[in-house]
Design an enzyme around this catalytic site. Structure first.
Site, PDB file in Angstrom:
ATOM      1  N   SER A  29       0.868  -1.224  -0.123  1.00 53.91           N
ATOM      2  CA  SER A  29       0.102  -0.016  -0.030  1.00 53.91           C
ATOM      3  C   SER A  29       0.845   1.289  -0.026  1.00 53.91           C
ATOM      4  O   SER A  29       2.083   1.269   0.445  1.00 53.91           O
ATOM      5  CB  SER A  29      -0.887   0.090   1.169  1.00 53.91           C
ATOM      6  OG  SER A  29      -1.620   1.328   1.287  1.00 53.91           O
ATOM      7  N   TYR A  72      -2.034   0.790  10.580  1.00 53.23           N
ATOM      8  CA  TYR A  72      -2.035   0.143   9.224  1.00 53.23           C
ATOM      9  C   TYR A  72      -0.756   0.328   8.614  1.00 53.23           C
ATOM     10  O   TYR A  72      -0.170  -0.780   7.823  1.00 53.23           O
ATOM     11  CB  TYR A  72      -3.369   0.493   8.737  1.00 53.23           C
ATOM     12  CG  TYR A  72      -3.372   0.055   7.180  1.00 53.23           C
ATOM     13  CD1 TYR A  72      -4.139  -1.281   7.039  1.00 53.23           C
ATOM     14  CD2 TYR A  72      -3.321   0.956   6.164  1.00 53.23           C
ATOM     15  CE1 TYR A  72      -4.194  -1.851   5.783  1.00 53.23           C
ATOM     16  CE2 TYR A  72      -3.532   0.200   4.677  1.00 53.23           C
ATOM     17  CZ  TYR A  72      -4.092  -0.992   4.777  1.00 53.23           C
ATOM     18  OH  TYR A  72      -4.199  -1.571   3.397  1.00 53.23           O
TER      19      TYR A  72
END
Length: 234
Positions: A136, A150
């Site tokens: 990501s 995250y």
């Protein structure tokens, strides 16, 4: 189905990016082994020679072993491994408790690591094995405090991808990390509607994923940042 069609294992392949990648591969002659926590009717119409769905839970080590073994048993090998399954956290590194940290790292980092180890002999035996890791942009920069836990997990999985890439260098097993920003899946449901409408489509990610998986080993791609907008860095 040509028995020489390549075989890909795709985790989290029942919705979102994973479903899009599996369908993209199927549409271009791949055979696909989908790992999922529950049964799905998303692949109605495909034969068992083209696609099979197996139980896979990133928090269950036994399911990882069984999925790899079943794929080799039913398809005859593994040419590509796509690590797509993952979970989201909106807690900061300060606010999250140890249980949430442990679960996030277990699902997003440790399970892909274990799966790679278990599939490694089969990837080595393939003509040019491939590993694709869904990282990501969060693993490359931290947007805010609530995204920090995250981001920690995705930074770790990005490092995992680079580690796999080096481990496969001599055997020509290539590994690439895809690093998307916002993608139009249920993970962005809380964003403003305008951002949801502009977000990268799962099908866009799937197209890039297949392109990488079908490149020859002479084209080693370390990572691909993908954003729904033009960011200063990416």
């Amino acid at each position: 189905m040509n028995k020489y069609s390549p075989i890909a294992m795709v985790s989290g392949g029942t919705r979102g990016i994973g479903l899009a990648i599996a369908r993209e591969l199927l549409a271009h002659g791949w055979r696909v082994s989908v790992g999922a926590r529950s049964a799905t009717d998303a692949y109605a119409g495909y034969s068992a020679d083209q696609l099979r769905v197996y139980r896979f839970d990133a928090e269950d080590k036994h399911s990882e072993t069984e999925w790899v073994a079943a794929t080799v048993r039913d398809f005859g090998g593994i040419d590509a491994l796509v690590h797509n399954a993952g979970i989201l956290s909106t807690r900061s590194v300060v606010a999250a408790d140890d249980d949430e940290v442990d679960r996030l790292l277990e699902v997003n980092v440790k399970s892909p690591l274990r799966l790679t180890r278990k599939a490694w002999p089969h990837l080595l035996a393939a003509r040019e094995g491939k590993v694709l890791v869904m990282a990501s942009l969060a693993g490359k920069r931290v947007r805010n405090a609530d995204a920090s836990l995250y981001a920690l997990s995705k930074a770790a999985v990005l490092s995992l991808a680079h580690g796999i890439r080096h481990c496969g260098a001599d055997a020509r097993v290539r590994c690439t990390a895809l690093c998307p920003g916002f993608v139009a899946t249920d993970m962005v449901a809380g964003l403003p509607l305008e951002q949801q409408q502009q977000a990268t489509r799962p099908e866009d990610i799937a197209h890039i994923a297949r392109t990488v998986l079908e490149l020859p080993a002479s084209a080693s791609v370390a990572e691909i940042p993908i954003s729904w907008t033009v960011e200063p860095q990416y």
